[in-house]
Write an enzyme that holds these catalytic residues in place. Structure first.
Site, PDB file in Angstrom:
ATOM      1  N   GLN A  43       5.874   9.565  56.359  1.00  0.00           N
ATOM      2  CA  GLN A  43       7.112   9.638  57.146  1.00  0.00           C
ATOM      3  C   GLN A  43       8.126  10.484  56.373  1.00  0.00           C
ATOM      4  O   GLN A  43       8.394  10.211  55.194  1.00  0.00           O
ATOM      5  CB  GLN A  43       7.701   8.244  57.383  1.00  0.00           C
ATOM      6  CG  GLN A  43       9.017   8.252  58.127  1.00  0.00           C
ATOM      7  CD  GLN A  43       9.795   6.945  58.012  1.00  0.00           C
ATOM      8  OE1 GLN A  43      11.028   6.944  57.882  1.00  0.00           O
ATOM      9  NE2 GLN A  43       9.107   5.806  58.046  1.00  0.00           N
ATOM     10  N   ARG A  45      11.733  11.349  55.670  1.00  0.00           N
ATOM     11  CA  ARG A  45      13.069  10.765  55.843  1.00  0.00           C
ATOM     12  C   ARG A  45      14.087  11.640  55.108  1.00  0.00           C
ATOM     13  O   ARG A  45      13.989  11.838  53.894  1.00  0.00           O
ATOM     14  CB  ARG A  45      13.114   9.324  55.309  1.00  0.00           C
ATOM     15  CG  ARG A  45      14.438   8.622  55.627  1.00  0.00           C
ATOM     16  CD  ARG A  45      14.362   7.152  55.308  1.00  0.00           C
ATOM     17  NE  ARG A  45      14.280   6.905  53.868  1.00  0.00           N
ATOM     18  CZ  ARG A  45      14.031   5.711  53.337  1.00  0.00           C
ATOM     19  NH1 ARG A  45      13.793   4.684  54.121  1.00  0.00           N
ATOM     20  NH2 ARG A  45      13.981   5.567  52.032  1.00  0.00           N
ATOM     21  N   GLU A  46      15.042  12.141  55.857  1.00  0.00           N
ATOM     22  CA  GLU A  46      16.094  13.009  55.308  1.00  0.00           C
ATOM     23  C   GLU A  46      17.418  12.578  55.942  1.00  0.00           C
ATOM     24  O   GLU A  46      17.833  13.089  56.971  1.00  0.00           O
ATOM     25  CB  GLU A  46      15.797  14.478  55.627  1.00  0.00           C
ATOM     26  CG  GLU A  46      14.575  15.038  54.940  1.00  0.00           C
ATOM     27  CD  GLU A  46      14.822  15.354  53.469  1.00  0.00           C
ATOM     28  OE1 GLU A  46      15.996  15.592  53.096  1.00  0.00           O
ATOM     29  OE2 GLU A  46      13.845  15.355  52.694  1.00  0.00           O
ATOM     30  N   ASN A  75      11.466  10.436  60.588  1.00  0.00           N
ATOM     31  CA  ASN A  75      12.399   9.321  60.680  1.00  0.00           C
ATOM     32  C   ASN A  75      13.560   9.665  61.601  1.00  0.00           C
ATOM     33  O   ASN A  75      14.300  10.638  61.354  1.00  0.00           O
ATOM     34  CB  ASN A  75      12.927   8.968  59.282  1.00  0.00           C
ATOM     35  CG  ASN A  75      13.922   7.824  59.312  1.00  0.00           C
ATOM     36  OD1 ASN A  75      15.116   8.029  59.442  1.00  0.00           O
ATOM     37  ND2 ASN A  75      13.407   6.611  59.207  1.00  0.00           N
ATOM     38  N   ASP A  95      18.769   2.985  66.102  1.00  0.00           N
ATOM     39  CA  ASP A  95      18.457   4.351  66.527  1.00  0.00           C
ATOM     40  C   ASP A  95      18.184   4.385  68.032  1.00  0.00           C
ATOM     41  O   ASP A  95      18.441   3.423  68.748  1.00  0.00           O
ATOM     42  CB  ASP A  95      17.258   4.881  65.737  1.00  0.00           C
ATOM     43  CG  ASP A  95      17.552   5.009  64.249  1.00  0.00           C
ATOM     44  OD1 ASP A  95      18.727   5.182  63.896  1.00  0.00           O
ATOM     45  OD2 ASP A  95      16.605   4.915  63.445  1.00  0.00           O
ATOM     46  N   VAL A 201       7.981   3.926  48.707  1.00  0.00           N
ATOM     47  CA  VAL A 201       8.870   5.065  48.492  1.00  0.00           C
ATOM     48  C   VAL A 201       8.901   5.407  46.998  1.00  0.00           C
ATOM     49  O   VAL A 201       8.139   6.244  46.522  1.00  0.00           O
ATOM     50  CB  VAL A 201      10.301   4.779  49.012  1.00  0.00           C
ATOM     51  CG1 VAL A 201      11.131   6.070  48.992  1.00  0.00           C
ATOM     52  CG2 VAL A 201      10.282   4.205  50.420  1.00  0.00           C
ATOM     53  N   LYS A 362       1.386 -28.140  43.939  1.00  0.00           N
ATOM     54  CA  LYS A 362       1.195 -29.590  43.868  1.00  0.00           C
ATOM     55  C   LYS A 362       2.531 -30.297  44.052  1.00  0.00           C
ATOM     56  O   LYS A 362       3.543 -29.900  43.457  1.00  0.00           O
ATOM     57  CB  LYS A 362       0.561 -29.952  42.515  1.00  0.00           C
ATOM     58  CG  LYS A 362       0.526 -31.433  42.185  1.00  0.00           C
ATOM     59  CD  LYS A 362       1.677 -31.828  41.283  1.00  0.00           C
ATOM     60  CE  LYS A 362       1.957 -33.313  41.402  1.00  0.00           C
ATOM     61  NZ  LYS A 362       3.278 -33.667  40.826  1.00  0.00           N
ATOM     62  N   CYS A 440       4.010 -35.393  37.053  1.00  0.00           N
ATOM     63  CA  CYS A 440       3.996 -34.133  36.309  1.00  0.00           C
ATOM     64  C   CYS A 440       2.694 -33.966  35.542  1.00  0.00           C
ATOM     65  O   CYS A 440       2.194 -32.843  35.383  1.00  0.00           O
ATOM     66  CB  CYS A 440       5.184 -34.083  35.351  1.00  0.00           C
ATOM     67  SG  CYS A 440       6.786 -34.057  36.191  1.00  0.00           S
TER      68      CYS A 440
END
Length: 531
Positions: A43, A45-46, A75, A95, A201, A362, A440
C-alpha cells in the site's frame, strides 16, 4: 486496471512511509528489497505529498510491484489509483464511503478499510469490502490513531464479526518481528477465525536491510499459517485418555528430578519462601528475579517462567520477562492473583496479556471470571464469593479458546482445558485453604512441570527415554494437570500424617510430601476425569 480482480496474498502487507527511510536509503531500492524478502501486498501511503509527486511515486512503485506480481494499493486517493491503474485502494473510516469508491473504481478493484470496532467491521462487510485492517494492535509512532489501542486480545472480537463472510483480515499498527507471532497466535476468534496477514510499516521501511527484515517477518507469518490446522499445544495422541495424563505427569516429574530445571518466578512477596521451597521439593531450582535488565539472559537459561502479580510490583519486569520467554519459546505461566479486586489489577493484566502470550493461565473462579468479563462469580480480595460457575467445564474450554492458552481453574474441584479437552481433577485437602499461598504454589508447581516438559523436549538426553514417554513430551496440557495433581495429592498425604494437628503443622509436612512424590504415587492417587 487488469480485467480480473487479482488473487491477493495478505500474509505480509507493506505500508510505505518514505519519511521512515534510514539516511542514504533510496525508497525504490528499499521497496524492491522488501518484496524480494517476502512482502506480498503493498500500500502506497503519502499523507503529506502533493498530487504530482504522489503520482510519480505511485507510478514508479507500481512498476516494481508488478515486476514481481505483487498487487499495489493506494491509500485514500482514488484519483491516484485510477491514474496509475492500481489494483485497488485502502480507505479509512473518515475517507470516501465504500459505495462511492466502488462506483468510481473498476469492478475488479480491491477495496480495504480500516476498522477499529465491531460495528466498523459489520458495516465494512455489509458494504462489500475485500479486506479489513484491524487495530490498532499496539500504539505506533508512524500514524496518529483516533481510536484507542485494541490490543491482541481485542482483535479476536473483531474477527468474530467476519465469520460467515469471505472478507479477509490483516492486523495493523505496531507490528514487528519481535511481536508478530504473539499477534498471530493471540488474534483468533473463539470459533477459530484467524488473521490472513499482518500490515507492517517501520520494521521494514526503517530498516537498513529491508530484504532480511521482510524475510524474517514473512517466515514467521508463513510458518504460523502453515501450522494453523495442527494442534496448538498438544503433542499427545488425541483423543486423550486418563492413562495419557497419569503416564505423562510421571514422565514430567521424572524430568524435573533428573534435570533440575531453573524455574524463574516473579511472584508476590507474601509467598516467595513457600514457592521457592515447593520448587526445591519437586526437584527443580527456583530463581526469584524481577529486574527487567535480567530477563533476556534468564529466559535463555530457565525452563519456564511464572508471573504471579499478587502484589503487582515490578510491572516493567513482568512485561520484559514474558516477552523474552516468548522469544525463546519457553513456557509462561500467568497467575493473575486478585485480578478482579481493583481496576488497576484488571488494567495491568490486560497490559501483560497484550504484551506476551501465556502458555498457561491459572486462577480461581473470581480471577478467571474477571479475565473473561463474567458476572457469575464475584471477588472478595483474592478469594471467590458464591457457588462458582454453573458450567465450569464450558467456561474453561471457552476461555482457553479466547486466550489461546491452557486454562487452570482451581477450586474444590479443579478444571484444566486446552480449548478442546477438559479435565476435571478431584484431589485435595481442606488444609490447603487454611494456609497462605496454597493457590500460588499451584502456579509454582504448574510452572515446574512445564519446565520439566520443556527441558525434556529440548534435551539430547531425552533420546534415552522410552518411546511411550515421547508421546507426551512437550505437552503443556499434561504438564498443567501434573502441577495441580502434585499440590493436591501431596496435601492428602500430608493431612493423613499423625504429626499433623492443624494448619500450622500441615505446611512443613506438605513440603515434605511434595518432595516424596513419585510417578507411581501420582498415578495411583490421581482422580482424573475427561469431560
Amino acid at each position: 486496471m487488469s480485467a480480473a480482480k487479482p488473487v491477493v496474498d495478505y500474509s505480509l502487507y507493506l505500508v510505505t512511509g518514505r519519511e521512515l527511510l534510514p539516511p542514504g536509503k533510496d525508497y525504490l531500492e528499499s521497496l524492491e528489497e522488501s518484496i524480494k524478502g517476502g512482502v506480498s501486498l503493498v500500500q502506497i501511503r503519502e499523507k503529506n505529498t502533493d498530487t504530482g509527486e504522489f503520482l510519480r511515486i505511485a507510478q514508479d512503485s507500481k512498476a516494481i510491484c508488478h515486476k514481481y506480481n505483487v498487487p499495489i494499493l493506494i491509500n485514500d486517493r482514488i484519483d491516484i489509483a485510477l491514474a496509475i491503474g492500481a489494483d485497488g485502494v485502502h480507505i479509512g473510516q473518515t475517507d470516501m464511503p465504500v459505495d462511492i469508491a466502488r462506483r468510481l473504481l473498476p469492478p475488479n478493484a480491491i477495496i480495504g478499510m480500516t476498522c477499529n470496532t465491531v460495528e466498523h467491521v459489520k458495516k465494512a462487510v455489509q458494504d462489500g469490502v475485500d479486506y479489513v485492517g484491524l487495530g490498532p494492535v499496539w500504539a505506533t509512532q508512524t500514524k496518529k490513531v483516533a481510536h484507542p489501542v485494541v490490543g491482541v486480545r481485542g482483535i479476536g472480537e473483531l474477527l468474530t464479526a467476519l465469520e460467515g463472510s469471505d472478507v479477509k483480515a490483516v492486523a495493523i499498527a505496531g507490528i514487528k518481528s519481535t511481536n508478530v507471532l504473539h499477534c498471530l497466535h493471540g488474534s483468533v476468534s473463539p470459533s477459530g477465525r484467524s488473521l490472513d496477514g499482518v500490515a507492517v510499516v517501520s520494521d521494514i521501511v526503517a530498516s537498513t536491510d529491508p530484504l532480511n527484515a521482510a524475510r524474517k517477518i514473512a517466515n514467521i507469518v508463513n510458518t504460523f499459517k502453515a501450522s494453523t490446522n495442527a494442534p496448538v499445544f498438544s503433542l499427545s495422541p488425541s483423543p486423550y485418555v486418563v492413562d495419557t495424563f497419569k503416564q505423562g505427569v510421571g514422565v514430567f516429574l521424572s524430568a524435573v528430578k533428573k534435570f533440575s530445571p531453573l524455574v524463574h518466578q516473579i511472584t508476590n512477596n507474601v509467598v516467595t519462601t513457600q514457592s521457592a521451597n515447593a520448587t526445591l521439593a519437586l526437584g527443580a531450582s527456583p530463581i526469584m528475579a524481577t529486574a527487567p535488565e535480567e530477563m533476556a539472559d534468564l529466559s535463555k537459561a530457565a525452563g519456564a517462567l511464572l508471573v504471579n502479580f499478587g502484589t503487582i510490583q515490578n510491572l516493567d519486569g513482568m512485561l520484559a520477562s514474558g516477552f523474552n520467554y516468548n522469544q525463546n519459546r519457553k513456557p509462561v505461566v500467568f497467575d493473575p492473583v486478585g485480578v478482579g479486586a481493583t481496576q488497576y489489577r484488571r488494567t495491568s493484566a490486560a497490559l501483560l496479556l497484550n504484551a506476551w502470550q501465556p502458555t498457561v493461565i491459572k486462577g480461581n473462579a473470581a480471577e478467571l471470571g474477571a479475565l473473561a468479563n463474567s458476572t457469575e462469580v464475584q471477588a472478595k480480595g483474592v478469594d471467590s464469593v458464591g457457588s462458582g460457575f454453573a458450567d465450569p467445564a464450558a467456561f474453561v474450554r471457552n476461555l482457553a479458546r479466547k486466550e489461546r492458552a491452557i486454562i487452570v481453574l482451581t477450586g474444590v474441584q479443579d478444571y484444566v482445558s486446552d480449548g478442546t479437552t477438559v479435565v476435571r481433577l478431584s484431589n485435595g485437602q481442606a488444609y490447603l485453604g487454611e494456609i497462605t499461598g496454597s493457590g500460588c504454589m499451584v502456579g509454582t508447581a504448574v510452572a515446574t512441570f512445564c519446565a520439566g516438559a520443556s527441558t525434556l523436549a529440548s534435551s539430547e538426553r531425552s533420546a534415552e527415554t522410552p518411546e511411550d514417554a515421547k508421546l507426551v513430551r512437550g505437552d503443556m496440557l499434561v504438564a498443567a494437570v501434573g502441577g495441580v495433581l502434585a499440590i493436591t495429592i501431596a496435601s492428602e498425604f500430608a493431612a493423613a500424617r499423625p504429626d499433623v494437628k492443624g494448619s500450622g503443622t500441615f505446611l512443613p509436612a506438605f513440603i515434605d510430601e511434595l518432595g516424596a512424590l513419585t510417578p507411581e504415587k501420582l498415578a495411583a492417587h490421581a482422580k482424573i476425569e475427561i469431560l
